[in-house]
Design a protein around this motif. Structure first.
Motif, PDB file in Angstrom:
ATOM      1  N   GLY A 148       0.941  -1.586   0.174  1.00 57.75           N
ATOM      2  CA  GLY A 148       0.397  -0.148  -0.652  1.00 57.75           C
ATOM      3  C   GLY A 148       0.888   1.200  -0.136  1.00 57.75           C
ATOM      4  N   SER A 149       0.379   2.718   0.200  1.00 57.19           N
ATOM      5  CA  SER A 149       0.908   3.697  -0.003  1.00 57.19           C
ATOM      6  C   SER A 149       0.290   4.483   1.534  1.00 57.19           C
ATOM      7  N   GLN A 150       1.734   4.452   1.964  1.00 58.18           N
ATOM      8  CA  GLN A 150       1.437   5.450   3.311  1.00 58.18           C
ATOM      9  C   GLN A 150       1.351   7.046   2.457  1.00 58.18           C
ATOM     10  N   VAL A 151       1.158   7.490   1.963  1.00 55.76           N
ATOM     11  CA  VAL A 151       1.005   9.421   1.494  1.00 55.76           C
ATOM     12  C   VAL A 151      -0.175   8.816   0.649  1.00 55.76           C
ATOM     13  N   SER A 152      -1.197  10.160   0.668  1.00 50.11           N
ATOM     14  CA  SER A 152      -1.799  10.770  -0.519  1.00 50.11           C
ATOM     15  C   SER A 152      -0.955  11.370  -1.529  1.00 50.11           C
ATOM     16  N   GLY A 153      -1.358  10.927  -2.719  1.00 53.01           N
ATOM     17  CA  GLY A 153      -1.061  11.566  -3.965  1.00 53.01           C
ATOM     18  C   GLY A 153      -1.326  11.062  -5.059  1.00 53.01           C
ATOM     19  N   THR A 154      -0.997  11.236  -6.514  1.00 54.95           N
ATOM     20  CA  THR A 154      -1.289  10.956  -7.965  1.00 54.95           C
ATOM     21  C   THR A 154      -0.714   9.777  -7.493  1.00 54.95           C
ATOM     22  N   ILE A 155      -0.450   8.921  -8.531  1.00 53.82           N
ATOM     23  CA  ILE A 155       0.413   7.930  -9.901  1.00 53.82           C
ATOM     24  C   ILE A 155       1.346   8.618 -10.521  1.00 53.82           C
ATOM     25  N   GLU A 156       2.190   8.558 -10.824  1.00 59.12           N
ATOM     26  CA  GLU A 156       3.613   9.526 -11.307  1.00 59.12           C
ATOM     27  C   GLU A 156       3.441   7.709 -12.219  1.00 59.12           C
ATOM     28  N   LYS A 157       4.258   6.918 -12.015  1.00 61.01           N
ATOM     29  CA  LYS A 157       4.659   6.134 -13.002  1.00 61.01           C
ATOM     30  C   LYS A 157       5.215   4.809 -11.891  1.00 61.01           C
ATOM     31  N   LEU A 158       4.279   3.472 -13.297  1.00 61.58           N
ATOM     32  CA  LEU A 158       4.371   2.702 -12.618  1.00 61.58           C
ATOM     33  C   LEU A 158       5.002   1.504 -13.226  1.00 61.58           C
ATOM     34  N   PHE A 159       6.635   1.240 -12.416  1.00 61.61           N
ATOM     35  CA  PHE A 159       7.637   0.339 -13.049  1.00 61.61           C
ATOM     36  C   PHE A 159       7.028  -1.388 -12.257  1.00 61.61           C
ATOM     37  N   ALA A 160       6.127  -1.887 -12.372  1.00 61.67           N
ATOM     38  CA  ALA A 160       5.687  -3.564 -12.474  1.00 61.67           C
ATOM     39  C   ALA A 160       3.812  -3.588 -12.837  1.00 61.67           C
ATOM     40  N   ASP A 161       3.924  -4.465 -13.169  1.00 59.94           N
ATOM     41  CA  ASP A 161       2.554  -5.069 -13.628  1.00 59.94           C
ATOM     42  C   ASP A 161       2.630  -6.366 -13.114  1.00 59.94           C
ATOM     43  N   PHE A 162       0.905  -6.821 -13.739  1.00 63.94           N
ATOM     44  CA  PHE A 162       0.623  -8.027 -14.061  1.00 63.94           C
ATOM     45  C   PHE A 162       1.636  -9.544 -13.534  1.00 63.94           C
ATOM     46  N   ASN A 163       1.826 -10.747 -13.232  1.00 60.67           N
ATOM     47  CA  ASN A 163       2.721 -11.034 -13.434  1.00 60.67           C
ATOM     48  C   ASN A 163       4.537 -10.694 -13.347  1.00 60.67           C
ATOM     49  N   THR A 164       4.910  -9.574 -12.737  1.00 58.92           N
ATOM     50  CA  THR A 164       5.690  -9.250 -12.928  1.00 58.92           C
ATOM     51  C   THR A 164       6.733  -9.987 -12.051  1.00 58.92           C
ATOM     52  N   LYS A 165       7.978 -10.256 -11.990  1.00 58.05           N
ATOM     53  CA  LYS A 165       8.555 -10.328 -11.001  1.00 58.05           C
ATOM     54  C   LYS A 165       9.258  -9.843  -9.803  1.00 58.05           C
ATOM     55  N   VAL A 166       9.498  -9.678  -8.885  1.00 60.73           N
ATOM     56  CA  VAL A 166      10.223  -8.739  -8.263  1.00 60.73           C
ATOM     57  C   VAL A 166      11.275  -9.007  -6.518  1.00 60.73           C
ATOM     58  N   LYS A 167      12.159  -7.787  -7.029  1.00 59.66           N
ATOM     59  CA  LYS A 167      13.094  -8.262  -5.352  1.00 59.66           C
ATOM     60  C   LYS A 167      12.524  -7.359  -4.358  1.00 59.66           C
ATOM     61  N   ALA A 168      13.001  -7.971  -2.790  1.00 56.67           N
ATOM     62  CA  ALA A 168      12.755  -6.945  -1.913  1.00 56.67           C
ATOM     63  C   ALA A 168      13.814  -5.703  -2.246  1.00 56.67           C
ATOM     64  N   GLY A 169      12.856  -4.660  -1.531  1.00 57.82           N
ATOM     65  CA  GLY A 169      13.073  -3.437  -2.353  1.00 57.82           C
ATOM     66  C   GLY A 169      13.167  -2.278  -3.186  1.00 57.82           C
ATOM     67  N   GLN A 170      12.921  -3.289  -4.810  1.00 53.38           N
ATOM     68  CA  GLN A 170      12.563  -2.942  -5.764  1.00 53.38           C
ATOM     69  C   GLN A 170      11.501  -2.037  -5.997  1.00 53.38           C
ATOM     70  N   VAL A 171      11.841  -1.296  -6.578  1.00 50.28           N
ATOM     71  CA  VAL A 171      10.300   0.289  -6.820  1.00 50.28           C
ATOM     72  C   VAL A 171       9.497  -0.096  -7.571  1.00 50.28           C
ATOM     73  N   VAL A 172       8.118  -0.389  -7.751  1.00 50.61           N
ATOM     74  CA  VAL A 172       6.832  -1.288  -8.162  1.00 50.61           C
ATOM     75  C   VAL A 172       6.439   0.290  -8.606  1.00 50.61           C
ATOM     76  N   ALA A 173       6.116   1.859  -8.166  1.00 49.44           N
ATOM     77  CA  ALA A 173       5.332   2.697  -8.252  1.00 49.44           C
ATOM     78  C   ALA A 173       5.737   3.746  -7.685  1.00 49.44           C
ATOM     79  N   GLN A 174       5.731   4.966  -7.954  1.00 46.21           N
ATOM     80  CA  GLN A 174       6.173   6.112  -7.671  1.00 46.21           C
ATOM     81  C   GLN A 174       4.575   7.326  -7.726  1.00 46.21           C
ATOM     82  N   LEU A 175       4.863   8.195  -6.798  1.00 42.33           N
ATOM     83  CA  LEU A 175       3.932   9.666  -6.954  1.00 42.33           C
ATOM     84  C   LEU A 175       4.549  10.400  -6.640  1.00 42.33           C
ATOM     85  N   ASN A 176       3.743  11.253  -7.379  1.00 41.16           N
ATOM     86  CA  ASN A 176       3.504  12.513  -7.848  1.00 41.16           C
ATOM     87  C   ASN A 176       4.800  13.494  -6.286  1.00 41.16           C
TER      88      ASN A 176
END
Length: 434
Positions: free
Chosen positions: A64-92
């Protein structure tokens, strides 16, 4: 003319004789049995408890997100394999950067005020020391010394105020830095994204609770099935018990696992009480996916190379055979004996032929063909798979003809009162013979 008349008489006599001979042969032919029989066989039999469940990953994390804001970028999608600490989204982050700059300026101002307060304290201290020396020489009035002491004390208090303001400004700066860092959403675990609930440009509000942006399964190679086991069957389920199950996606494939946990919290739905039994499974081939419905069978008991009879034989009762009261009483007691999976065991039910497994001995009465007559025999039954029942003891052996029903002709001749082997049996016992 006379010759033709003689031939006609001979033909008529031969016809009458043939009919008489055929009638005589039919009368001498053996009578067809009114019963349907099958031989007692040897086979393997398995008793199970059936249930349904849902496949889940062992560890599923909602990001989830601990702050409110607008989604600016997405770095993950369905079935994306991720590692711990990897950036998956960016808020403005513009608003949060401005807040950091503002609190940084407030901190600098507070630090400046504290430095000025330190100078004032040092100046007040020098004035106080000088006035004390002059007072000793009686070159200054006592009131002037008191005023210098008051000024020094006030300078010390102001220094403490400026020090607190500096700490407050530092805390606000730290908080804004944390909020700025929280605009970058990172994966907390290694895994695969199984759900994405946001899109670029969408506004997320974290005022009351953190909104779920992604759902990440830690490791789909290790999964578990959460099953709802009926309260009547939960006693036959134990930790470490072998389990097999199927899914609709692979109907010809049977998967295996073991019971990992039996949760004590009851689940009550429409007055039906069930318990959650968690089954751990190996999914190295990744054939199973979260959310699939599993048809689960818990292995209760298995017997190999034993005598078995159809459950229809246990439900069958000829109409022309009467039981003595002692036999009826024994049958009532045998019906009241403890049974394994007598309520909702998937293959362990089998109508009236459900057999006991673990506790107590259960005896039932079946009917066999001996000397062209139906003869009642009491047998001790064991486990059942829903269609067949194990025979543990009694005057019965392999290949004996066991009765399972009546022929259609026998029923049409008025032999009523015979239980239909393809329908549930009517209640039996002492009350049924009154």
């Amino acid at each position: 003319m006379r010759r033709n008349k003689v031939i006609l008489i001979v033909v008529v006599l031969l016809s009458i004789g043939g009919a008489g001979f055929a009638y005589w042969r039919m009368g001498e032919s053996p009578k067809v049995s009114p019963y349907i029989t099958v031989p007692v066989t040897r086979s393997n039999i398995t008793q199970v408890v059936s249930s349904t469940g849902t496949l889940q990953a062992v560890v599923t994390v909602q990001v989830g997100s601990q702050v409110s804001g607008t989604i600016e970028k997405l770095f993950a999608d369905f079935n994306t394999k991720v590692k711990a600490g990897q950036v998956v989204a960016q808020l403005n982050s513009d608003k949060f950067k401005a807040a950091v700059d503002q609190t940084w300026a407030n901190l600098v101002a507070a630090q400046s005020n504290m430095a000025k307060a330190k100078v004032n304290v040092a100046d007040a201290l020098r004035t106080l020391e000088r006035n004390k020396e002059l007072r000793k020489r009686e070159l200054m009035a006592q009131s002037e010394l008191d005023a210098a002491q008051t000024a020094y004390d006030a300078a010390l208090a102001q220094l403490e105020v400026n020090r607190a303001q500096t700490a407050q400004a530092q805390a606000a700066l730290n908080q804004n830095k944390v909020d700025l860092d929280n605009t970058v959403i990172r994966s907390p675990v290694d895994g695969i994204v199984i759900a994405r609930n946001i899109d670029v440009g969408q506004t997320v509000a974290a005022s009351l609770q953190a909104p779920t942006l992604f759902t990440i399964a830690n490791d789909l190679a290790k999964m578990e099935v959460h099953t709802n086991v009926d309260e009547a069957d939960i006693g036959n389920v134990s930790v470490g018990q072998e389990v097999t199950f199927t899914v609709d996606a692979h109907p010809t494939r049977r998967f295996r696992g073991k019971v990992h946990q039996i949760r004590n919290q009851p689940i009550v739905v429409q007055n039906v009480v069930t318990y959650d039994a968690v089954v751990r499974i190996d999914n190295k081939e990744l054939l199973l996916k979260p959310g699939m419905t599993a048809n689960v069978e818990f292995l209760v008991s298995r017997q190999e190379d034993v005598l078995v009879i159809p459950n229809m034989a246990i439900r069958f009762k000829p109409p022309d055979i009467k039981m003595d009261p002692q036999a009826l009483l024994r049958q009532e007691r045998s019906r009241a004996a403890p049974r394994v999976g007598a309520r909702r065991s998937g293959r362990s039910g089998g109508g009236g032929g459900g057999g006991g497994g673990g506790g107590g001995v259960r005896r039932v009465r079946v009917y066999m063909m001996r000397d062209s007559q139906a003869q009642a025999v009491e047998v001790e039954v064991g486990i059942t798979d829903g269609s067949r029942t194990e025979i543990r003891g009694g005057e019965i052996k392999e290949n004996d003809a066991i009765i399972i029903g009546m022929t259609g002709s026998a029923r049409s001749e008025g032999q009523s009162g015979v239980a239909n082997p393809f329908q549930p049996a009517r209640p039996s016992g002492l009350g049924a013979f009154r």
